[in-house]
Design an enzyme around this catalytic site. Structure first.
Site, short mmCIF file in Angstrom:
data_model
loop_
_atom_site.label_atom_id
_atom_site.label_comp_id
_atom_site.label_asym_id
_atom_site.label_seq_id
_atom_site.Cartn_x
_atom_site.Cartn_y
_atom_site.Cartn_z
CB CYS A 1 20.85 30.71 74.19
SG CYS A 1 19.34 31.70 74.25
CG ASN B 1 16.02 31.31 71.13
OD1 ASN B 1 16.43 30.34 71.78
ND2 ASN B 1 16.63 32.48 71.16
CG HIS C 1 21.17 29.37 70.17
ND1 HIS C 1 20.21 28.62 70.79
CD2 HIS C 1 20.82 30.67 70.35
CE1 HIS C 1 19.33 29.44 71.36
NE2 HIS C 1 19.67 30.68 71.09
N1 ACO Z 1 6.26 42.10 63.36
C1 ACO Z 1 6.26 43.17 62.59
N2 ACO Z 1 7.13 44.19 62.75
C2 ACO Z 1 8.04 44.06 63.75
C3 ACO Z 1 8.07 42.96 64.60
C4 ACO Z 1 7.13 41.94 64.37
N3 ACO Z 1 7.09 40.83 65.13
N4 ACO Z 1 9.07 43.12 65.48
C5 ACO Z 1 9.65 44.30 65.20
N5 ACO Z 1 9.02 44.89 64.15
C6 ACO Z 1 9.30 46.15 63.52
C7 ACO Z 1 10.09 47.05 64.38
O1 ACO Z 1 9.25 47.75 65.27
C8 ACO Z 1 10.72 47.97 63.36
O2 ACO Z 1 9.77 48.93 62.99
P1 ACO Z 1 10.19 50.47 62.78
O3 ACO Z 1 11.22 50.44 61.69
O4 ACO Z 1 8.93 51.12 62.42
O5 ACO Z 1 10.76 50.88 64.11
C9 ACO Z 1 10.92 47.06 62.15
O6 ACO Z 1 10.10 45.91 62.38
C10 ACO Z 1 12.34 46.62 61.93
O7 ACO Z 1 12.86 46.21 63.15
P2 ACO Z 1 14.36 45.81 63.22
O8 ACO Z 1 14.75 45.74 64.66
O9 ACO Z 1 15.17 46.62 62.28
O10 ACO Z 1 14.31 44.33 62.62
P3 ACO Z 1 15.50 43.36 62.45
O11 ACO Z 1 15.72 43.12 61.01
O12 ACO Z 1 16.71 43.72 63.26
O13 ACO Z 1 14.90 42.04 63.06
C11 ACO Z 1 15.00 40.74 65.07
C12 ACO Z 1 14.52 42.00 64.40
C13 ACO Z 1 14.32 39.56 64.37
C14 ACO Z 1 14.64 40.72 66.54
C15 ACO Z 1 16.52 40.62 64.87
O14 ACO Z 1 17.15 41.79 65.30
C16 ACO Z 1 17.10 39.45 65.62
O15 ACO Z 1 16.85 38.31 65.31
N6 ACO Z 1 17.97 39.70 66.60
C17 ACO Z 1 18.52 38.65 67.40
C18 ACO Z 1 17.66 38.51 68.58
C19 ACO Z 1 17.60 37.12 69.10
O16 ACO Z 1 17.72 36.13 68.39
N7 ACO Z 1 17.37 37.02 70.39
C20 ACO Z 1 17.19 35.77 71.01
C21 ACO Z 1 17.97 35.65 72.25
S1 ACO Z 1 19.69 35.73 71.96
C22 ACO Z 1 20.04 34.42 71.13
O17 ACO Z 1 19.41 33.41 71.33
C23 ACO Z 1 21.12 34.47 70.16
#
Ligand code: ACO
Length: 330
Positions: free
Chosen positions: A114, A287, A257
């Site tokens: 990214c 993204n 980003h």
């Molecule tokens: N729909 C419903 N539930 C979901 C989904 C979904 N799409 N995805 C995950 N869950 C569930 C998980 O399984 C988890 O369930 P559990 O508690 O029963 O295990 C629950 O939701 C909570 O998951 P968390 O990981 O705690 O959710 P979080 O608040 O951290 O959000 C997310 C997850 C959106 C991926 C966040 O961590 C994030 O944005 N991280 C950055 C990742 C990113 O942006 N990556 C892109 C590449 S890097 C970059 O560009 C910067």
């Protein structure tokens, strides 16, 4: 040393829209969960037969046509991508062919996930300043939809496809004020397994087993990525501003980003920037990897959110981990 001028920007976004409601039919998720956790409402998906170079070429044409730039004067093509058409030749070489440029050029890809567009800008600035290039086309293009596991709700809701381009030129005119004011960038390979695609390279070439185990799609530790992304993006903006001798408040617009609205908001809060000065389109595109900052810059210029003389900060973070910021005078 020569000076660097930004001549034009452009972008290309595929037509196919994939909404959160469409995703509800594909995996166990909900529009409400996706909006609350990411701010994303919809993203664009390339056609089956559209590759990264196709998107790149459309973005490049959009950029070149805006200023009627003679394409035969382009001597360098850099494509920032982690979804190249193939391992080789580089997507930049394929773009050279598809643009129909007859002259020989300097063409190569940059792999910094990214942060690819910022890394590309740093390279572009260097090449133009020392006179190795006169007119340079910098493109960011990614088709992550082809590397997403569409059964994995943790990742498939996050990404979209798109491309952006910038045309830069060197000049001996000492008095120009627009262009690249300064950059800051970094990487730490110790985070390599928090965000990656395990197979398809020389470590794990494609095989029946890698396909069966779904090792050709994105693997991500979301929470860890989130934390480091916020820290490094904040740090990058502060350091880039320091290098330029300006305060963060002097920026007319910050283009972070576009990975997740919560990351963007956290960065804005820590930098104490007025939310109206932070550009957001993650709700419409998700993204798009390296393309997000240049597509956003192009949209900000086209929509007149910024105009001649505006001071703009771009900041990105991605797999590697890599990060970087660039301060531009438009
Ligand atoms: N729909 C419903 N539930 C979901 C989904 C979904 N799409 N995805 C995950 N869950 C569930 C998980 O399984 C988890 O369930 P559990 O508690 O029963 O295990 C629950 O939701 C909570 O998951 P968390 O990981 O705690 O959710 P979080 O608040 O951290 O959000 C997310 C997850 C959106 C991926 C966040 O961590 C994030 O944005 N991280 C950055 C990742 C990113 O942006 N990556 C892109 C590449 S890097 C970059 O560009 C910067």
């Amino acid at each position: 040393m020569k000076k660097v001028k930004i001549l034009s920007t452009g972008c290309y976004i595929p037509n196919n829209v994939l909404t959160n409601f469409d995703l509800e039919k594909m995996v166990d998720t909900s529009n409400e969960w996706i909006i609350t956790r990411t701010g994303i409402r919809e993203r664009r998906i390339a056609d089956k037969d559209q590759s990264t170079s196709d998107l790149a070429v459309e973005a490049a044409k959009n950029c070149i046509d805006k200023v009627n730039f003679p394409k035969e004067e382009i001597d360098t093509i850099i494509v920032a991508t982690i979804t190249p058409d193939m391992l080789f030749p580089s997507t930049a070489c394929i773009v050279h062919k598809k643009l129909g440029i007859k002259r020989e050029v300097f063409a190569f890809d940059v792999s910094a996930a990214c942060s690819g567009f910022i890394y590309g800008l740093v390279l572009a600035e260097g090449l133009l300043k020392i006179g190795k290039s006169k007119n340079l086309l910098l493109i960011a293009s990614d088709v992550l939809s082809k590397f997403v596991n569409w059964q994995d709700r943790n990742t498939c809701v996050l990404f979209g496809d798109g491309a952006g381009a910038m045309l830069l030129s060197s000049t001996d005119d000492e008095d120009i004020e627009d262009g690249i004011v300064g950059t800051y960038f970094g990487a730490d390979g110790n985070y390599d397994e928090l965000l990656y695609i395990p197979a398809g390279g020389s470590k794990l070439p494609a095989s029946f087993e890698t396909v069966q185990k779904n090792l050709h799609t994105i693997v991500m530790s979301g929470k860890e990525v989130f934390k480091v992304a916020v820290t490094k993006m904040v740090d990058s903006v502060v350091k880039a501003c320091e290098i330029c001798g300006i305060s963060v408040n002097q920026l007319d617009l910050l283009i972070p980003h576009q990975a997740n609205l919560r990351i963007i908001n956290a960065v804005g809060e820590r930098l104490n920037i007025d939310p109206s000065k932070i550009f957001i389109n993650v709700d419409r595109y998700g993204n798009m990897s390296a393309s997000t900052v240049i597509v956003s810059l192009d949209e900000a210029i086209t929509s007149k959110k910024i105009s001649k003389g505006s001071l703009v900060g771009l900041v990105a973070f991605g797999g590697g981990f890599t990060w970087g910021a660039a301060i531009l005078r438009i």
